[in-house]
Design a protein around this motif. Structure first.
Motif, PDB file in Angstrom:
ATOM      1  N   PHE A 190       1.034  -0.957   0.031  1.00 12.32           N
ATOM      2  CA  PHE A 190       0.034   0.048   0.074  1.00 12.32           C
ATOM      3  C   PHE A 190       0.933   1.114  -0.079  1.00 12.32           C
ATOM      4  O   PHE A 190       2.036   1.332   0.253  1.00 12.32           O
ATOM      5  CB  PHE A 190      -0.987   0.017   1.293  1.00 12.32           C
ATOM      6  CG  PHE A 190      -1.936  -1.162   1.100  1.00 12.32           C
ATOM      7  CD1 PHE A 190      -1.587  -2.498   1.434  1.00 12.32           C
ATOM      8  CD2 PHE A 190      -3.289  -0.685   1.018  1.00 12.32           C
ATOM      9  CE1 PHE A 190      -2.718  -3.405   1.334  1.00 12.32           C
ATOM     10  CE2 PHE A 190      -4.238  -1.718   0.901  1.00 12.32           C
ATOM     11  CZ  PHE A 190      -3.968  -2.998   1.300  1.00 12.32           C
ATOM     12  N   GLN A 207       0.957   5.895   0.807  1.00 13.30           N
ATOM     13  CA  GLN A 207       0.033   7.049   1.427  1.00 13.30           C
ATOM     14  C   GLN A 207       0.897   8.168   1.018  1.00 13.30           C
ATOM     15  O   GLN A 207       1.989   8.134   1.609  1.00 13.30           O
ATOM     16  CB  GLN A 207      -0.057   6.849   2.869  1.00 13.30           C
ATOM     17  CG  GLN A 207      -1.069   7.698   3.516  1.00 13.30           C
ATOM     18  CD  GLN A 207      -1.484   7.437   4.757  1.00 13.30           C
ATOM     19  OE1 GLN A 207      -0.800   6.622   5.649  1.00 13.30           O
ATOM     20  NE2 GLN A 207      -2.383   7.921   5.550  1.00 13.30           N
ATOM     21  N   ARG A 247      -4.466   5.814   2.914  1.00  9.94           N
ATOM     22  CA  ARG A 247      -3.566   4.890   2.471  1.00  9.94           C
ATOM     23  C   ARG A 247      -4.327   4.132   1.249  1.00  9.94           C
ATOM     24  O   ARG A 247      -5.423   3.767   1.391  1.00  9.94           O
ATOM     25  CB  ARG A 247      -3.220   3.806   3.489  1.00  9.94           C
ATOM     26  CG  ARG A 247      -2.380   2.887   3.265  1.00  9.94           C
ATOM     27  CD  ARG A 247      -1.656   2.199   4.575  1.00  9.94           C
ATOM     28  NE  ARG A 247      -1.137   3.103   5.595  1.00  9.94           N
ATOM     29  CZ  ARG A 247      -0.431   2.807   6.502  1.00  9.94           C
ATOM     30  NH1 ARG A 247      -0.359   1.501   6.702  1.00  9.94           N
ATOM     31  NH2 ARG A 247       0.080   3.620   7.344  1.00  9.94           N
ATOM     32  N   GLU A 248      -3.671   3.719   0.374  1.00 12.74           N
ATOM     33  CA  GLU A 248      -4.310   3.311  -0.852  1.00 12.74           C
ATOM     34  C   GLU A 248      -3.750   1.987  -1.392  1.00 12.74           C
ATOM     35  O   GLU A 248      -2.323   2.014  -1.144  1.00 12.74           O
ATOM     36  CB  GLU A 248      -4.366   4.109  -2.080  1.00 12.74           C
ATOM     37  CG  GLU A 248      -2.982   4.593  -2.665  1.00 12.74           C
ATOM     38  CD  GLU A 248      -3.284   5.508  -3.923  1.00 12.74           C
ATOM     39  OE1 GLU A 248      -4.285   5.787  -4.352  1.00 12.74           O
ATOM     40  OE2 GLU A 248      -2.322   5.686  -4.665  1.00 12.74           O
ATOM     41  N   PHE A 249      -4.345   1.143  -2.043  1.00 16.33           N
ATOM     42  CA  PHE A 249      -3.938  -0.361  -2.432  1.00 16.33           C
ATOM     43  C   PHE A 249      -2.995  -0.237  -3.450  1.00 16.33           C
ATOM     44  O   PHE A 249      -3.423   0.692  -4.546  1.00 16.33           O
ATOM     45  CB  PHE A 249      -5.084  -1.001  -2.660  1.00 16.33           C
ATOM     46  CG  PHE A 249      -4.625  -2.296  -3.485  1.00 16.33           C
ATOM     47  CD1 PHE A 249      -4.906  -2.644  -4.776  1.00 16.33           C
ATOM     48  CD2 PHE A 249      -4.213  -3.443  -2.730  1.00 16.33           C
ATOM     49  CE1 PHE A 249      -4.558  -3.640  -5.672  1.00 16.33           C
ATOM     50  CE2 PHE A 249      -3.755  -4.578  -3.670  1.00 16.33           C
ATOM     51  CZ  PHE A 249      -4.018  -4.711  -4.729  1.00 16.33           C
ATOM     52  N   TYR A 257       5.662   3.968   1.090  1.00 19.78           N
ATOM     53  CA  TYR A 257       5.003   2.637   0.597  1.00 19.78           C
ATOM     54  C   TYR A 257       5.272   1.591   1.917  1.00 19.78           C
ATOM     55  O   TYR A 257       6.098   1.579   2.632  1.00 19.78           O
ATOM     56  CB  TYR A 257       6.182   2.019  -0.346  1.00 19.78           C
ATOM     57  CG  TYR A 257       5.455   2.667  -1.757  1.00 19.78           C
ATOM     58  CD1 TYR A 257       5.916   4.161  -2.124  1.00 19.78           C
ATOM     59  CD2 TYR A 257       4.862   2.077  -2.736  1.00 19.78           C
ATOM     60  CE1 TYR A 257       5.363   4.645  -3.270  1.00 19.78           C
ATOM     61  CE2 TYR A 257       4.575   2.700  -3.869  1.00 19.78           C
ATOM     62  CZ  TYR A 257       4.811   4.006  -4.272  1.00 19.78           C
ATOM     63  OH  TYR A 257       4.460   4.579  -5.355  1.00 19.78           O
ATOM     64  N   ASN A 317      -8.234  -5.473  -1.492  1.00 13.72           N
ATOM     65  CA  ASN A 317      -7.424  -4.404  -1.792  1.00 13.72           C
ATOM     66  C   ASN A 317      -7.666  -3.093  -0.605  1.00 13.72           C
ATOM     67  O   ASN A 317      -7.718  -1.977  -0.906  1.00 13.72           O
ATOM     68  CB  ASN A 317      -7.551  -3.659  -3.164  1.00 13.72           C
ATOM     69  CG  ASN A 317      -9.273  -3.473  -3.397  1.00 13.72           C
ATOM     70  OD1 ASN A 317     -10.034  -3.827  -2.515  1.00 13.72           O
ATOM     71  ND2 ASN A 317      -9.529  -2.864  -4.285  1.00 13.72           N
ATOM     72  N   PRO A 320      -6.973  -1.883   3.518  1.00 16.05           N
ATOM     73  CA  PRO A 320      -6.071  -2.039   4.530  1.00 16.05           C
ATOM     74  C   PRO A 320      -6.622  -2.732   5.575  1.00 16.05           C
ATOM     75  O   PRO A 320      -5.772  -3.536   6.342  1.00 16.05           O
ATOM     76  CB  PRO A 320      -5.772  -0.389   4.897  1.00 16.05           C
ATOM     77  CG  PRO A 320      -6.005   0.399   3.671  1.00 16.05           C
ATOM     78  CD  PRO A 320      -7.166  -0.386   3.077  1.00 16.05           C
ATOM     79  N   TRP A 344       1.625  -4.422   9.874  1.00 22.36           N
ATOM     80  CA  TRP A 344       2.536  -3.756   9.060  1.00 22.36           C
ATOM     81  C   TRP A 344       3.779  -3.318   9.204  1.00 22.36           C
ATOM     82  O   TRP A 344       4.298  -3.403  10.304  1.00 22.36           O
ATOM     83  CB  TRP A 344       1.461  -2.431   8.615  1.00 22.36           C
ATOM     84  CG  TRP A 344       0.146  -2.592   8.511  1.00 22.36           C
ATOM     85  CD1 TRP A 344      -0.983  -3.070   9.252  1.00 22.36           C
ATOM     86  CD2 TRP A 344      -0.450  -2.173   7.215  1.00 22.36           C
ATOM     87  NE1 TRP A 344      -2.083  -2.966   8.132  1.00 22.36           N
ATOM     88  CE2 TRP A 344      -1.691  -2.435   7.166  1.00 22.36           C
ATOM     89  CE3 TRP A 344       0.136  -1.436   5.880  1.00 22.36           C
ATOM     90  CZ2 TRP A 344      -2.335  -2.212   5.933  1.00 22.36           C
ATOM     91  CZ3 TRP A 344      -0.805  -1.335   4.829  1.00 22.36           C
ATOM     92  CH2 TRP A 344      -2.061  -1.913   4.824  1.00 22.36           C
TER      93      TRP A 344
END
Length: 126
Positions: A37, A39, A45-47, A94, A108, A110, A116
């Protein structure tokens, strides 16, 4: 204790390539779904990409499809993200993540992932 440690980020120019690595300690990596992911400041936060436990099934965000490749080496407890043809809009922190106890292809979002890493900064200048 499970730890994920990302590396490989840096400052590059548009069009360059980088390869990110994520080493997973403990048994969390064994055939478990993994994802990347990112951000950017002010954004959620994006896939970016996901890979199944076997490594045979992969998925990508539309914005990176054809430019990024996710892979894994289960013998080394490591997942990679090869990033080619980088663009300024790829600039972000990332993160890699693991979904323990699931060996399929992670979703997809979080919230599907339970552990993490600390993230690695990727900056792409124009």
């Amino acid at each position: 204790q499970v730890h994920l440690v990302e590396s490989g980020g840096g400052l590059v120019q548009a069009g360059d390539s980088l390869r990110l690595s994520c080493v997973v300690s403990g048994r969390a990596f064994n055939n478990n779904a993994m994802g990347w992911f990112r951000q950017a400041p002010g954004n959620e936060r994006e896939f970016v990409a996901a890979i199944s436990g076997s490594g045979r099934i992969k998925a990508y965000a539309g914005s990176v499809k054809g430019r990024f490749t996710i892979s894994r080496d289960n013998a080394k407890n490591t997942v990679y993200l090869q990033m080619n043809s980088l663009k300024p809009e790829d600039t972000a922190v990332y993160y890699c993540a693991v979904r323990r106890g699931y060996n399929g292809l992670g979703q997809n979002v979080p919230s599907e992932y339970d552990t993490w890493g600390q993230g690695t900064q990727v900056t792409v200048s124009s």
